[in-house]
Design a protein around this motif. Structure first.
Motif, PDB file in Angstrom:
ATOM      1  N   GLY A  27       0.814  -1.200   0.000  1.00 37.09           N
ATOM      2  CA  GLY A  27       0.000   0.000   0.000  1.00 37.09           C
ATOM      3  C   GLY A  27       0.850   1.252   0.000  1.00 37.09           C
ATOM      4  N   ALA A  28       1.922   1.258   0.789  1.00 37.63           N
ATOM      5  CA  ALA A  28       2.833   2.411   0.809  1.00 37.63           C
ATOM      6  C   ALA A  28       3.504   2.597  -0.546  1.00 37.63           C
ATOM      7  CB  ALA A  28       3.881   2.222   1.902  1.00 37.63           C
ATOM      8  N   ALA A  29       3.923   1.495  -1.156  1.00 39.53           N
ATOM      9  CA  ALA A  29       4.549   1.588  -2.476  1.00 39.53           C
ATOM     10  C   ALA A  29       3.555   2.101  -3.516  1.00 39.53           C
ATOM     11  CB  ALA A  29       5.091   0.217  -2.894  1.00 39.53           C
ATOM     12  N   GLY A  30       2.316   1.614  -3.455  1.00 40.64           N
ATOM     13  CA  GLY A  30       1.305   2.097  -4.393  1.00 40.64           C
ATOM     14  C   GLY A  30       0.993   3.571  -4.191  1.00 40.64           C
ATOM     15  N   ALA A  31       0.946   4.015  -2.922  1.00 35.78           N
ATOM     16  CA  ALA A  31       0.707   5.428  -2.647  1.00 35.78           C
ATOM     17  C   ALA A  31       1.839   6.289  -3.189  1.00 35.78           C
ATOM     18  CB  ALA A  31       0.537   5.656  -1.153  1.00 35.78           C
ATOM     19  N   ALA A  32       3.080   5.810  -3.045  1.00 41.07           N
ATOM     20  CA  ALA A  32       4.220   6.554  -3.583  1.00 41.07           C
ATOM     21  C   ALA A  32       4.145   6.656  -5.104  1.00 41.07           C
ATOM     22  CB  ALA A  32       5.525   5.888  -3.155  1.00 41.07           C
ATOM     23  N   ALA A  70      13.784  -4.259   7.310  1.00 44.51           N
ATOM     24  CA  ALA A  70      14.599  -3.212   6.703  1.00 44.51           C
ATOM     25  C   ALA A  70      13.758  -2.099   6.105  1.00 44.51           C
ATOM     26  CB  ALA A  70      15.507  -3.823   5.631  1.00 44.51           C
ATOM     27  N   VAL A  71      12.634  -2.471   5.508  1.00 47.51           N
ATOM     28  CA  VAL A  71      11.840  -1.481   4.797  1.00 47.51           C
ATOM     29  C   VAL A  71      10.931  -0.685   5.724  1.00 47.51           C
ATOM     30  CG1 VAL A  71       9.742  -2.804   4.268  1.00 47.51           C
ATOM     31  CG2 VAL A  71      10.659  -1.199   2.579  1.00 47.51           C
ATOM     32  N   SER A  72      10.820  -1.088   6.980  1.00 44.50           N
ATOM     33  CA  SER A  72       9.860  -0.444   7.878  1.00 44.50           C
ATOM     34  C   SER A  72      10.086   1.064   8.055  1.00 44.50           C
ATOM     35  CB  SER A  72       9.848  -1.154   9.233  1.00 44.50           C
ATOM     36  OG  SER A  72      11.136  -1.165   9.814  1.00 44.50           O
ATOM     37  N   PRO A  73      11.335   1.569   8.185  1.00 44.24           N
ATOM     38  CA  PRO A  73      11.483   3.038   8.284  1.00 44.24           C
ATOM     39  C   PRO A  73      10.953   3.767   7.053  1.00 44.24           C
ATOM     40  CG  PRO A  73      13.493   1.942   9.007  1.00 44.24           C
ATOM     41  CD  PRO A  73      12.642   0.891   8.373  1.00 44.24           C
ATOM     42  N   ALA A  74      11.159   3.186   5.881  1.00 46.60           N
ATOM     43  CA  ALA A  74      10.649   3.829   4.661  1.00 46.60           C
ATOM     44  C   ALA A  74       9.124   3.781   4.622  1.00 46.60           C
ATOM     45  CB  ALA A  74      11.236   3.134   3.426  1.00 46.60           C
ATOM     46  N   VAL A  75       8.534   2.666   5.048  1.00 50.32           N
ATOM     47  CA  VAL A  75       7.070   2.546   5.042  1.00 50.32           C
ATOM     48  C   VAL A  75       6.453   3.562   6.001  1.00 50.32           C
ATOM     49  CG1 VAL A  75       5.145   1.023   5.601  1.00 50.32           C
ATOM     50  CG2 VAL A  75       7.099   0.144   4.320  1.00 50.32           C
ATOM     51  N   VAL A  76       7.033   3.697   7.194  1.00 47.95           N
ATOM     52  CA  VAL A  76       6.526   4.681   8.159  1.00 47.95           C
ATOM     53  C   VAL A  76       6.630   6.093   7.581  1.00 47.95           C
ATOM     54  CG1 VAL A  76       6.933   5.712  10.428  1.00 47.95           C
ATOM     55  CG2 VAL A  76       7.002   3.230  10.152  1.00 47.95           C
ATOM     56  N   ALA A  77       7.743   6.380   6.911  1.00 46.47           N
ATOM     57  CA  ALA A  77       7.914   7.707   6.316  1.00 46.47           C
ATOM     58  C   ALA A  77       6.891   7.960   5.213  1.00 46.47           C
ATOM     59  CB  ALA A  77       9.333   7.845   5.765  1.00 46.47           C
ATOM     60  N   LEU A  78       6.622   6.962   4.390  1.00 45.91           N
ATOM     61  CA  LEU A  78       5.656   7.120   3.302  1.00 45.91           C
ATOM     62  C   LEU A  78       4.252   7.365   3.848  1.00 45.91           C
ATOM     63  CD1 LEU A  78       6.957   4.332   0.892  1.00 45.91           C
ATOM     64  CD2 LEU A  78       7.076   6.800   0.502  1.00 45.91           C
ATOM     65  N   ALA A 124       9.211  11.256   0.484  1.00 48.67           N
ATOM     66  CA  ALA A 124       9.877  10.633   1.626  1.00 48.67           C
ATOM     67  C   ALA A 124      11.102   9.836   1.209  1.00 48.67           C
ATOM     68  CB  ALA A 124       8.892   9.725   2.371  1.00 48.67           C
ATOM     69  N   LEU A 125      11.166   9.419  -0.052  1.00 49.21           N
ATOM     70  CA  LEU A 125      12.311   8.662  -0.544  1.00 49.21           C
ATOM     71  C   LEU A 125      13.454   9.561  -0.987  1.00 49.21           C
ATOM     72  CD1 LEU A 125      10.383   5.966  -2.608  1.00 49.21           C
ATOM     73  CD2 LEU A 125      11.270   5.780  -0.281  1.00 49.21           C
ATOM     74  N   THR A 126      13.281  10.877  -0.893  1.00 49.66           N
ATOM     75  CA  THR A 126      14.344  11.825  -1.209  1.00 49.66           C
ATOM     76  C   THR A 126      15.308  11.909  -0.029  1.00 49.66           C
ATOM     77  OG1 THR A 126      12.829  13.126  -2.562  1.00 49.66           O
ATOM     78  CG2 THR A 126      14.867  14.204  -1.852  1.00 49.66           C
ATOM     79  N   PRO A 127      16.616  11.812  -0.246  1.00 48.74           N
ATOM     80  CA  PRO A 127      17.546  11.936   0.883  1.00 48.74           C
ATOM     81  C   PRO A 127      17.351  13.255   1.623  1.00 48.74           C
ATOM     82  CG  PRO A 127      18.689  11.116  -1.069  1.00 48.74           C
ATOM     83  CD  PRO A 127      17.306  11.509  -1.521  1.00 48.74           C
ATOM     84  N   GLY A 128      17.284  13.170   2.920  1.00 53.27           N
ATOM     85  CA  GLY A 128      17.085  14.358   3.738  1.00 53.27           C
ATOM     86  C   GLY A 128      16.868  13.970   5.185  1.00 53.27           C
ATOM     87  N   PRO A 129      16.785  14.946   6.070  1.00 56.99           N
ATOM     88  CA  PRO A 129      16.671  14.670   7.515  1.00 56.99           C
ATOM     89  C   PRO A 129      15.245  14.325   7.919  1.00 56.99           C
ATOM     90  CG  PRO A 129      16.730  17.030   7.146  1.00 56.99           C
ATOM     91  CD  PRO A 129      16.898  16.402   5.791  1.00 56.99           C
ATOM     92  N   TYR A 130      14.703  13.244   7.368  1.00 55.11           N
ATOM     93  CA  TYR A 130      13.320  12.891   7.710  1.00 55.11           C
ATOM     94  C   TYR A 130      13.208  12.535   9.189  1.00 55.11           C
ATOM     95  CZ  TYR A 130       8.595  11.141   7.158  1.00 55.11           C
ATOM     96  OH  TYR A 130       7.234  10.981   7.279  1.00 55.11           O
ATOM     97  N   TYR A 131      14.145  11.730   9.669  1.00 59.43           N
ATOM     98  CA  TYR A 131      14.157  11.355  11.074  1.00 59.43           C
ATOM     99  C   TYR A 131      15.202  12.196  11.803  1.00 59.43           C
ATOM    100  CZ  TYR A 131      11.350   7.274   9.781  1.00 59.43           C
ATOM    101  OH  TYR A 131      10.347   6.447   9.319  1.00 59.43           O
ATOM    102  N   TRP A 155      20.453   9.660   4.055  1.00 54.38           N
ATOM    103  CA  TRP A 155      20.102   8.614   3.095  1.00 54.38           C
ATOM    104  C   TRP A 155      19.404   7.426   3.762  1.00 54.38           C
ATOM    105  CZ3 TRP A 155      22.660   4.533   5.103  1.00 54.38           C
ATOM    106  CH2 TRP A 155      23.868   4.772   5.766  1.00 54.38           C
ATOM    107  N   GLN A 156      19.014   7.563   5.013  1.00 57.01           N
ATOM    108  CA  GLN A 156      18.453   6.437   5.763  1.00 57.01           C
ATOM    109  C   GLN A 156      17.202   5.856   5.111  1.00 57.01           C
ATOM    110  OE1 GLN A 156      17.319   7.464   9.751  1.00 57.01           O
ATOM    111  NE2 GLN A 156      16.889   5.363  10.350  1.00 57.01           N
ATOM    112  N   VAL A 157      16.237   6.720   4.776  1.00 54.08           N
ATOM    113  CA  VAL A 157      14.968   6.233   4.235  1.00 54.08           C
ATOM    114  C   VAL A 157      15.153   5.573   2.868  1.00 54.08           C
ATOM    115  CG1 VAL A 157      12.676   6.911   3.436  1.00 54.08           C
ATOM    116  CG2 VAL A 157      13.555   7.793   5.604  1.00 54.08           C
ATOM    117  N   PRO A 158      15.788   6.254   1.884  1.00 55.45           N
ATOM    118  CA  PRO A 158      15.956   5.562   0.593  1.00 55.45           C
ATOM    119  C   PRO A 158      16.814   4.307   0.700  1.00 55.45           C
ATOM    120  CG  PRO A 158      17.169   7.643   0.636  1.00 55.45           C
ATOM    121  CD  PRO A 158      16.277   7.640   1.820  1.00 55.45           C
TER     122      PRO A 158
END
Length: 327
Positions: free
Chosen positions: A87-92, A250-258, A281-288, A294-297
């Motif tokens: 669902g997160a991937a589809g939303a992205a 591994a993908v959980s931080p990216a899913v939470v960000a999305l 959210a997949l753009t490198p930056g200080p999301y957390y 580069w943590q999220v991507p």
């Protein structure tokens, strides 16, 4: 006589086509038996499946695709997690498609000339660039140190003459809007020594298709995620389960960000800066607050690689023990 189809061959072919609604593992074990039963129960002379039989096969096939192995609670947990990930991937993906409908932002140099009224060679120092954010689409930014004072009124007049609608935001700040593009202009008219400063940021307002495409992408991802999880849980072996579990971790931080950006998108209101997009959210930056930019991507890439590893182990390894999945 050659070229003449045997009686009932067309009906059997149609039944077998309808069986494609079922997952491959079910067709391999029960497909012939189901088709044979249907052929024996069909009245003589029928050339096409009855509508009731066709809808029953399609519905039963879809139920089989969503069915999980019985007595395996971890399979249910895994299916729920995979559904959320898909669902997160589809939303992205939907958010990315929605951003393609935004009005292109004009070049920063042209906007800066409206803001300061100078030819580019008359500037004391000029800085033109853009900003990439893990929350919003890229914005155009520019700033200018002037050798003269800066007049906000004159700058607003130049934007108005160029077809922009100017909205004051303070004594030394205004926004100019045109064709879905917003330019926020602010500056210092005089620093006390006869010098001024002006800066601007420009972004595109979201198009009407952004939210519908994002929500549709999320729903499609979830609808595809559950049957994909069901197919994996029936075929996965122990050695494939390890990378699959690591992939979800591994993908959980990216899913939470999305999903965080999705919530921000749905609650965003015009007038509060640039709109949020899920895929940003997949753009490198200080999301957390902690961790590298580069943590999220990187987590998203690691999840994809581990998923591909699990799929490869599932497809190339010995088959998992057969589990009953009768209709």
């Amino acid at each position: 006589m050659s070229g003449i189809e045997p009686a009932g061959a067309g009906l059997e072919r149609d039944y077998r086509r309808l069986m494609w609604a079922f997952p491959g593992r079910f067709r391999a074990r029960h497909g012939d038996d189901v088709v044979t039963t249907l052929m024996e129960a069909t009245e003589p002379g029928r050339r096409r499946p009855a509508a009731a039989d066709a809808w029953h096969l399609i519905g039963s096939g879809l139920r089989q695709r969503f069915r999980l192995p019985a007595g395996r609670p971890l399979a249910v947990v895994a299916a729920m997690l995979i559904t959320l990930v898909m669902g997160a991937a589809g939303a992205a993906a939907g958010s990315w498609a929605g951003e393609r409908t935004f009005t292109p932002v004009p070049r920063a140099g042209a906007l800066l000339q409206l803001a300061d009224g100078l030819e580019r060679g008359d500037a004391a120092r000029q800085d033109i660039g853009g900003s990439a954010s893990p929350w919003t689409p890229p914005a155009v930014s520019a700033q200018q140190e002037l050798t003269t004072v800066w007049s906000p009124t004159a700058a607003a007049g130049r934007f108005t003459a160029d077809g922009w609608t100017v909205e004051p935001r303070g004594p030394e700040r205004f926004e100019a809007v045109r064709d879905g593009v917003v330019v926020s202009v602010h500056g210092v008219p005089d620093d006390g020594f006869g010098y001024g400063f002006v800066a601007l940021t420009a972004w595109a307002r979201p198009g009407a298709a952004l939210v519908p495409l994002t929500v549709a992408g999320m729903l499609l991802g979830m609808l595809g995620g559950w049957p994909a999880a069901a197919a994996f849980t029936y075929r996965a072996t122990r050695r494939a389960a390890v990378p699959a579990g690591l992939a979800l971790l591994a993908v959980s931080p990216a899913v939470v960000a999305l999903y965080g950006n999705l919530l921000r998108m749905l609650t965003w209101q015009p007038g509060y800066g640039a709109a949020y997009t899920v895929h940003s959210a997949l753009t490198p930056g200080p999301y957390y607050p902690a961790g590298p930019d580069w943590q999220v991507p990187a987590c998203a890439v690691a999840g994809v690689l581990l998923t591909l590893t699990a799929m490869a182990l599932t497809l190339t390894g010995p088959p998992a023990p057969a589990r009953s999945q009768a209709a």
